[in-house]
Design a protein around this motif. Structure first.
Motif, PDB file in Angstrom:
ATOM      1  N   VAL A  41      -0.811  -7.289  -2.932  1.00 53.59           N
ATOM      2  CA  VAL A  41      -0.255  -8.759  -2.151  1.00 53.59           C
ATOM      3  C   VAL A  41       0.763  -9.130  -2.339  1.00 53.59           C
ATOM      4  CG1 VAL A  41      -0.472 -11.025  -1.045  1.00 53.59           C
ATOM      5  CG2 VAL A  41      -2.727  -9.927  -2.765  1.00 53.59           C
ATOM      6  N   ILE A  42       1.996  -8.220  -1.594  1.00 58.21           N
ATOM      7  CA  ILE A  42       3.029  -8.582  -0.936  1.00 58.21           C
ATOM      8  C   ILE A  42       3.790 -10.101  -0.806  1.00 58.21           C
ATOM      9  CG2 ILE A  42       5.255  -7.590   0.042  1.00 58.21           C
ATOM     10  CD1 ILE A  42       3.804  -5.169   0.448  1.00 58.21           C
ATOM     11  N   SER A  43       2.799 -10.289   0.426  1.00 58.74           N
ATOM     12  CA  SER A  43       3.598 -11.784   1.004  1.00 58.74           C
ATOM     13  C   SER A  43       2.159 -12.205   2.043  1.00 58.74           C
ATOM     14  CB  SER A  43       4.358 -11.671   2.375  1.00 58.74           C
ATOM     15  OG  SER A  43       4.396 -12.887   2.734  1.00 58.74           O
ATOM     16  N   HIS A  77       0.355  -6.384   2.940  1.00 51.71           N
ATOM     17  CA  HIS A  77      -0.462  -6.118   1.569  1.00 51.71           C
ATOM     18  C   HIS A  77       0.201  -4.525   1.283  1.00 51.71           C
ATOM     19  CE1 HIS A  77      -2.972  -9.611   2.327  1.00 51.71           C
ATOM     20  NE2 HIS A  77      -3.190  -9.427   1.403  1.00 51.71           N
ATOM     21  N   ALA A  78      -0.110  -3.797   0.199  1.00 48.77           N
ATOM     22  CA  ALA A  78      -0.281  -2.699   0.443  1.00 48.77           C
ATOM     23  C   ALA A  78      -0.736  -1.762  -0.776  1.00 48.77           C
ATOM     24  CB  ALA A  78       1.416  -2.095  -0.858  1.00 48.77           C
ATOM     25  N   ILE A 103      -3.151  -1.029  16.308  1.00 45.78           N
ATOM     26  CA  ILE A 103      -4.670  -0.365  14.860  1.00 45.78           C
ATOM     27  C   ILE A 103      -3.955   0.424  14.279  1.00 45.78           C
ATOM     28  CG2 ILE A 103      -5.098  -0.410  17.247  1.00 45.78           C
ATOM     29  CD1 ILE A 103      -5.043   2.942  17.322  1.00 45.78           C
ATOM     30  N   GLN A 104      -4.994   1.274  13.669  1.00 45.40           N
ATOM     31  CA  GLN A 104      -4.868   1.922  12.396  1.00 45.40           C
ATOM     32  C   GLN A 104      -4.998   0.645  10.891  1.00 45.40           C
ATOM     33  OE1 GLN A 104      -6.152   4.671  10.905  1.00 45.40           O
ATOM     34  NE2 GLN A 104      -6.571   4.940  12.399  1.00 45.40           N
ATOM     35  N   SER A 105      -4.844   0.859   9.717  1.00 49.46           N
ATOM     36  CA  SER A 105      -4.768   0.262   8.874  1.00 49.46           C
ATOM     37  C   SER A 105      -4.160   1.510   7.646  1.00 49.46           C
ATOM     38  CB  SER A 105      -5.782  -0.450   8.167  1.00 49.46           C
ATOM     39  OG  SER A 105      -5.873  -0.513   7.017  1.00 49.46           O
ATOM     40  N   ALA A 106      -3.314   0.846   6.417  1.00 48.11           N
ATOM     41  CA  ALA A 106      -3.379   1.473   5.159  1.00 48.11           C
ATOM     42  C   ALA A 106      -4.488   1.688   5.052  1.00 48.11           C
ATOM     43  CB  ALA A 106      -2.602   0.714   4.344  1.00 48.11           C
ATOM     44  N   GLU A 117       0.584  -2.378   4.519  1.00 48.17           N
ATOM     45  CA  GLU A 117      -0.611  -2.872   4.917  1.00 48.17           C
ATOM     46  C   GLU A 117       0.351  -4.110   6.324  1.00 48.17           C
ATOM     47  OE1 GLU A 117      -5.136  -3.068   6.753  1.00 48.17           O
ATOM     48  OE2 GLU A 117      -3.413  -1.836   6.512  1.00 48.17           O
ATOM     49  N   TYR A 118       0.763  -3.654   7.365  1.00 45.24           N
ATOM     50  CA  TYR A 118       1.769  -4.155   8.033  1.00 45.24           C
ATOM     51  C   TYR A 118       0.419  -5.394   9.051  1.00 45.24           C
ATOM     52  CZ  TYR A 118       2.427  -0.315  10.853  1.00 45.24           C
ATOM     53  OH  TYR A 118       2.250   1.012  11.799  1.00 45.24           O
TER      54      TYR A 118
END
Length: 302
Positions: free
Chosen positions: A52-54, A60-61, A91-94, A118-119
């Motif tokens: 979790v970044i924020s 997330h990442a 659309i799409q995701s890490a 994951e922006y």
């Protein structure tokens, strides 16, 4: 936030990835992306986990480390690949199978730590949210907020890599680093795979997603000459695909960068006979393997 389920009502705007109804509702035209969990690959020794970044906004990442780092804490520190997925900013995701797979290949074959971001996506997070989230993620990396980064990543050898919309964001990050810097990291290289920039029929969609835009000359859409001249990296690798409607703007980016006065090295690779982001749908194809091999070689030059 506008609902995305009903197909009833009068259509006001029709875009490649979504349509907007007259009452303000937005309907995404693609089904929800299947997300897979982080894991440990017993065959390759590759490990991944989420961070979790924020929380506000939620960023997330997914972090990947290769076998050498996972099994030997005394191994030398590794380059870090900061990855931004594509998907038209909406659309799409890490965490999708495609992008998880690509990040896994890079970590294993290039021997690097990968941070896949994951922006926030439109419409839940209108632009410029994705740019802000990605910058926040890069600041998080620079601050070594995760032990895998602190223990295994050499932040003097950072590569920013993105495809399509993610390549657009990648350029914006490199331009910002060149302008204001980012203590704690050195971006050695930037890789833009089939990048999106202005000058195509997709621009109308970008303007709608980014209501705070400054028109066709917006530097996020049309890279500014000053940003290109001071781009915050040493090397740039750009891939374009022959059958991709974005090929022309990708080639144009390279030409403008060469003429800008920037003192780094730029290389253009044309994926002949291929379409947009072909390597994600079939990573075992000959052309996909060649693209990945070229990217791995680019990283290993550091």
């Amino acid at each position: 936030m506008a609902a995305m389920t009903s197909l009833d009502g009068e259509i006001l705007h029709e875009f490649p990835f979504f349509r907007v109804y007259k009452d303000g509702r937005i309907h995404l035209l693609t089904p929800p992306i299947e997300k897979i969990s982080p894991s440990e690959d017993l065959a390759t020794g590759l490990r991944s986990k989420d961070a979790v970044i924020s929380t506000d906004p939620p960023v997330h990442a997914r972090i990947f480390i290769p076998k050498a780092a996972a099994s030997d804490h005394s191994c030398p520190k590794l380059p870090l690949l900061f990855y931004l997925h594509g998907g038209g900013f909406c659309i799409q995701s890490a965490f999708s199978r495609q992008h998880h797979g690509f990040a896994s290949i890079m970590a294993a074959e290039a021997g690097c730590v990968v941070v896949s971001v994951e922006y926030g996506l439109f419409p839940d997070r209108p632009l410029p949210g994705c740019y802000d989230d990605s910058w926040a993620a890069l600041e998080w990396v620079a601050a070594k907020q995760d032990p895998w980064i602190a223990e295994h990543a050499d932040l003097g050898r950072v590569f920013v890599v993105g495809n399509s919309a993610g390549a657009n964001i990648s350029h914006t990050l490199a331009a910002r680093i060149g302008s204001v810097g980012l203590p704690g990291i050195k971006v050695v290289g930037v890789v833009l795979v089939h990048p999106y920039f202005g000058g195509t029929n997709d621009d109308r969609m970008w303007f709608y997603m980014c209501p705070s835009n400054s028109g066709p000359e917006d530097p996020r859409l049309k890279p500014a000459a000053a940003d290109l001249a001071t781009l915050g990296c040493e090397r740039v690798l750009v891939f374009v695909a022959e059958r991709d409607h974005l090929m022309e703007v990708g080639v144009g980016y390279v030409e403008k960068l060469k003429k800008s006065g920037w003192r780094g090295a730029v290389e253009l690779v044309i994926n002949e006979g291929e379409g947009h982001c072909f390597y994600l749908s079939d990573p075992t194809s000959q052309d996909a393997v060649q693209l990945n091999d070229k990217l791995v070689s680019f990283i290993k030059q550091a």
